[in-house]
Design an enzyme around this catalytic site. Sequence first.
Site, short mmCIF file in Angstrom:
data_model
loop_
_atom_site.label_atom_id
_atom_site.label_comp_id
_atom_site.label_asym_id
_atom_site.label_seq_id
_atom_site.Cartn_x
_atom_site.Cartn_y
_atom_site.Cartn_z
N GLY A 156 0.85 -1.20 0.00
CA GLY A 156 0.00 0.00 0.00
C GLY A 156 0.87 1.24 0.00
O GLY A 156 2.04 1.20 -0.41
N ARG A 157 0.30 2.33 0.50
CA ARG A 157 1.04 3.61 0.50
C ARG A 157 2.36 3.51 1.25
O ARG A 157 3.40 3.98 0.77
CB ARG A 157 0.18 4.69 1.16
CG ARG A 157 -1.00 5.15 0.34
CD ARG A 157 -1.89 6.04 1.17
NE ARG A 157 -2.58 5.24 2.18
CZ ARG A 157 -3.89 5.04 2.22
NH1 ARG A 157 -4.66 5.63 1.33
NH2 ARG A 157 -4.45 4.29 3.15
N ILE A 158 2.33 2.89 2.45
CA ILE A 158 3.57 2.84 3.24
C ILE A 158 4.55 1.81 2.65
O ILE A 158 5.75 2.05 2.60
CB ILE A 158 3.28 2.53 4.73
CG1 ILE A 158 2.27 3.55 5.29
CG2 ILE A 158 4.57 2.58 5.54
CD1 ILE A 158 1.81 3.27 6.72
N ARG A 178 -2.66 -8.90 -1.64
CA ARG A 178 -3.84 -9.62 -2.09
C ARG A 178 -3.90 -9.69 -3.63
O ARG A 178 -4.26 -10.68 -4.20
CB ARG A 178 -5.12 -8.97 -1.56
CG ARG A 178 -5.61 -9.63 -0.29
CD ARG A 178 -6.62 -8.79 0.39
NE ARG A 178 -6.09 -7.46 0.70
CZ ARG A 178 -6.76 -6.48 1.27
NH1 ARG A 178 -8.02 -6.65 1.59
NH2 ARG A 178 -6.20 -5.32 1.53
N ARG A 235 1.06 -4.36 12.50
CA ARG A 235 0.32 -4.68 13.72
C ARG A 235 0.87 -5.99 14.28
O ARG A 235 1.17 -6.91 13.52
CB ARG A 235 -1.18 -4.85 13.42
CG ARG A 235 -1.93 -3.56 13.16
CD ARG A 235 -2.10 -2.74 14.43
NE ARG A 235 -2.86 -1.51 14.23
CZ ARG A 235 -2.32 -0.31 14.01
NH1 ARG A 235 -1.02 -0.17 13.94
NH2 ARG A 235 -3.09 0.75 13.85
N ASP A 259 8.37 -3.17 15.97
CA ASP A 259 7.82 -1.94 16.54
C ASP A 259 6.43 -2.19 17.13
O ASP A 259 5.89 -1.33 17.80
CB ASP A 259 7.74 -0.85 15.45
CG ASP A 259 7.30 0.50 16.02
OD1 ASP A 259 7.87 0.93 17.04
OD2 ASP A 259 6.38 1.12 15.44
N GLU A 264 0.15 -4.99 23.19
CA GLU A 264 0.85 -3.77 23.65
C GLU A 264 0.13 -3.13 24.84
O GLU A 264 -1.09 -3.15 24.88
CB GLU A 264 0.91 -2.77 22.49
CG GLU A 264 1.77 -3.26 21.35
CD GLU A 264 1.63 -2.40 20.11
OE1 GLU A 264 1.09 -1.28 20.19
OE2 GLU A 264 2.07 -2.86 19.05
N HIS A 282 6.18 0.89 19.46
CA HIS A 282 5.15 1.37 18.53
C HIS A 282 5.33 2.88 18.24
O HIS A 282 4.48 3.69 18.60
CB HIS A 282 3.74 1.09 19.08
CG HIS A 282 2.68 1.14 18.02
ND1 HIS A 282 1.53 0.40 18.07
CD2 HIS A 282 2.58 1.86 16.87
CE1 HIS A 282 0.77 0.65 17.02
NE2 HIS A 282 1.40 1.54 16.27
N GLY A 284 6.14 4.08 15.05
CA GLY A 284 6.15 4.30 13.60
C GLY A 284 5.83 5.73 13.19
O GLY A 284 6.49 6.31 12.33
C1 8YV Z 1 -0.39 5.06 16.40
C2 8YV Z 1 -0.68 3.67 14.24
O1 8YV Z 1 -0.62 3.89 17.05
O2 8YV Z 1 -1.51 5.05 12.51
C3 8YV Z 1 -1.54 3.95 13.05
O3 8YV Z 1 -2.23 3.03 12.61
O4 8YV Z 1 -0.51 2.56 14.60
C4 8YV Z 1 0.03 4.78 14.95
O5 8YV Z 1 0.27 5.84 14.19
C5 8YV Z 1 -1.54 5.92 16.78
O6 8YV Z 1 -2.64 5.79 15.94
C6 8YV Z 1 -1.25 7.32 17.15
O7 8YV Z 1 -2.41 7.96 17.58
#
Ligand code: 8YV
Length: 319
Positions: A156-158, A178, A235, A259, A264, A282, A284
Site C-alpha cells: 500500500g502507500r507505506i 492480495r 500490527r 515496533d 501492547e 510502537h 512508527g
Molecule cells: C499510532 C498507528 O498507534 O496510525 C496507526 O495506525 O498505529 C500509529 O500511528 C496511533 O494511531 C497514534 O495515535
Amino acid sequence: MPANLPQPDVLTVANFPSFLMEPLEAAYTVHQRLHETDPALFTRMAPRIRAIAASGDSKVGTELIAQLPALEIISVMGVGYDGIDVAAAKARGVVVTHTPGVLNDDVADLAIGLMLAWARQLPRADRYVRCGDWARGPLPLGRKVSGARLGLVGMGRIGQAIAHRAAAFGMSIAYTARSVRADVPYRHLPTAAALAAQSDFLVVITPGGAATRKLIDAQVLAALGPQGCLVNVARGSVVDEAALIAALQAGTLGGAALDVFENEPAVPQALRELDNVVLTPHIGSATAQTRRAMAELAFANLDAGLNGRALLTPVPECR
Ligand code: 8YV
C-alpha cells in the site's frame, strides 16, 4: 457556532496529545475516556455523545457503539483502524475516518531504521561504547543491508514508501499482497512463505484485523530462515508471536526488529531476553511533525462529520 447552541459531545477513547485535546476542547464538550473512568456518569451522558475520537490502537466494539444512540462519527487519529468495528458502525449509519498519507514517511523511515539497527547492531554497538567494552576489542561484525533482498508483505502507500527508500540502498525488492499491482515495478509473489524464502529482510506493512491475523506463521518464519530478519511495523496481530519467539530461540530465524506486538504495551519476557532482536515501543508515526499532521486531519474529519461537510479521509468501507 452561535453561543446559544450547545457544543456537541465527544467521547475520547485514547490519551491524546495536547495538540489534539486543545482544539477538541475548544470546539466540543469532551468526555475524556468517561466510559472507563466513570461508567455511571457515562451511562447518563451516552445519549448526547455524537462523536468518538480514537487512536490507531483504540478498541471501539459493537457494545460501545450500541451504547451511543446519537453517534454519528468515529474519527481515528491513525491510519490503522483494525480496533474499530466498522461493520457495526456502518450498520448504525456511523461513519469512520482515519489519517492515511500523512504518516507514510515516518513509518517508512522507521522500517529502514529498524533494518539498519538490527543488521548493523546499533543498540548493541551503542551499549558497547558506553560500557567500555570497546577497549577490550572490536564489536563482532554486522551484516550488510545495501544490496540485500527485501520482501514486503503489503504494497500500500507505506509499503511503496519503504520500497522507494530501499531502492536507494540498492536492495532487490519483491512483495506479496492480495492482488498484483500494475502500478509498481516490483516482483509479486503469491504467498508470504514464497516471498520469505527469497528474502533477507521480510518487512510486514499490511493492515491488521481478521484478514491478516497470524499471516506470518511458523511456516513463513522457517522460510525466512536462520539468516533472515523479520521487521514488523504494521500490527502485532499479523505475526504469530509464540511461533516467532520459538523460531528466534531455536535459531531457525536469524532475528527480528519489531515496533508492534500482539498485546501492547506488554512485550513477552522471552522476547525481551533475546539478543537477536531490536524492539521499539510502537513509534512508527511518533514524530512531533507527523503526530501534529495526524491530529489536524483527525480533527478536520471529526469537525466535518459533525457539521455536515464532506469527510476528508473516510475509511474505504465508508466511502
Ligand atoms: C499510532 C498507528 O498507534 O496510525 C496507526 O495506525 O498505529 C500509529 O500511528 C496511533 O494511531 C497514534 O495515535
